[in-house]
Design a protein around this motif. Structure first.
Motif, PDB file in Angstrom:
ATOM      1  N   UNK A  73       0.817  -1.215   0.000  1.00  0.00           N
ATOM      2  CA  UNK A  73       0.000   0.000   0.000  1.00  0.00           C
ATOM      3  C   UNK A  73       0.848   1.261   0.000  1.00  0.00           C
ATOM      4  N   UNK A  74       1.922   1.261   0.787  1.00  0.00           N
ATOM      5  CA  UNK A  74       2.815   2.422   0.820  1.00  0.00           C
ATOM      6  C   UNK A  74       3.501   2.593  -0.527  1.00  0.00           C
TER       7      UNK A  74
ATOM      8  N   UNK B 242       4.265  14.477 -10.650  1.00  0.00           N
ATOM      9  CA  UNK B 242       5.586  15.075 -10.823  1.00  0.00           C
ATOM     10  C   UNK B 242       6.180  14.679 -12.169  1.00  0.00           C
ATOM     11  N   UNK B 243       5.987  13.421 -12.551  1.00  0.00           N
ATOM     12  CA  UNK B 243       6.462  12.964 -13.858  1.00  0.00           C
ATOM     13  C   UNK B 243       5.774  13.676 -15.004  1.00  0.00           C
ATOM     14  N   UNK B 244       4.457  13.906 -14.869  1.00  0.00           N
ATOM     15  CA  UNK B 244       3.731  14.649 -15.904  1.00  0.00           C
ATOM     16  C   UNK B 244       4.269  16.067 -16.041  1.00  0.00           C
ATOM     17  N   UNK B 245       4.498  16.721 -14.919  1.00  0.00           N
ATOM     18  CA  UNK B 245       5.010  18.101 -14.946  1.00  0.00           C
ATOM     19  C   UNK B 245       6.408  18.135 -15.543  1.00  0.00           C
TER      20      UNK B 245
ATOM     21  N   UNK C 273       3.164   5.847  -2.984  1.00  0.00           N
ATOM     22  CA  UNK C 273       4.312   6.607  -3.488  1.00  0.00           C
ATOM     23  C   UNK C 273       4.294   6.689  -5.010  1.00  0.00           C
ATOM     24  N   UNK C 274       3.962   5.591  -5.663  1.00  0.00           N
ATOM     25  CA  UNK C 274       3.901   5.583  -7.128  1.00  0.00           C
ATOM     26  C   UNK C 274       2.829   6.548  -7.631  1.00  0.00           C
ATOM     27  N   UNK C 275       1.680   6.555  -6.963  1.00  0.00           N
ATOM     28  CA  UNK C 275       0.607   7.471  -7.364  1.00  0.00           C
ATOM     29  C   UNK C 275       0.996   8.919  -7.089  1.00  0.00           C
ATOM     30  N   UNK C 276       1.744   9.158  -6.032  1.00  0.00           N
ATOM     31  CA  UNK C 276       2.161  10.515  -5.701  1.00  0.00           C
ATOM     32  C   UNK C 276       3.223  11.058  -6.641  1.00  0.00           C
TER      33      UNK C 276
END
Length: 81
Positions: free
Chosen positions: A15-16, A27-30, A20-23
């Motif tokens: 879950x953690x 940032x990757x898109x930006x 983290x991957x979703x968070x």
């Protein structure tokens, strides 16, 4: 990671990692959007592809090395018993 984590903590650990991957995704898109202003998108995709391929090959090498070390440890334990 799943084999090294105790089963009662496995859901929490996964879950953690998923959180983290979703968070990191926005940032990757930006970052990708900002870089696409200065560098061609085809070049960015090529760099990403090479990086992912390198990481995959490195991980495969490490996993094979770990498996061989584990097999050697098991066979050494079996011989000593």
């Amino acid at each position: 990671m799943q084999t090294n984590t105790e089963p009662r903590y496995l859901g929490r650990v996964i879950g953690v990692l998923e959180s983290l991957a979703m968070g990191i995704t926005p940032l990757g898109f930006i970052l990708f959007g900002a870089l696409s202003e200065w560098v061609s998108v085809a070049f960015l995709y090529t760099v990403c592809m090479v990086c992912l391929l390198s990481i995959t090959l490195l991980a495969m090498y490490r996993i094979r090395h770990d498996i061989a070390a584990e097999k050697a440890a098991v066979s050494a334990d079996a011989e000593s018993a």
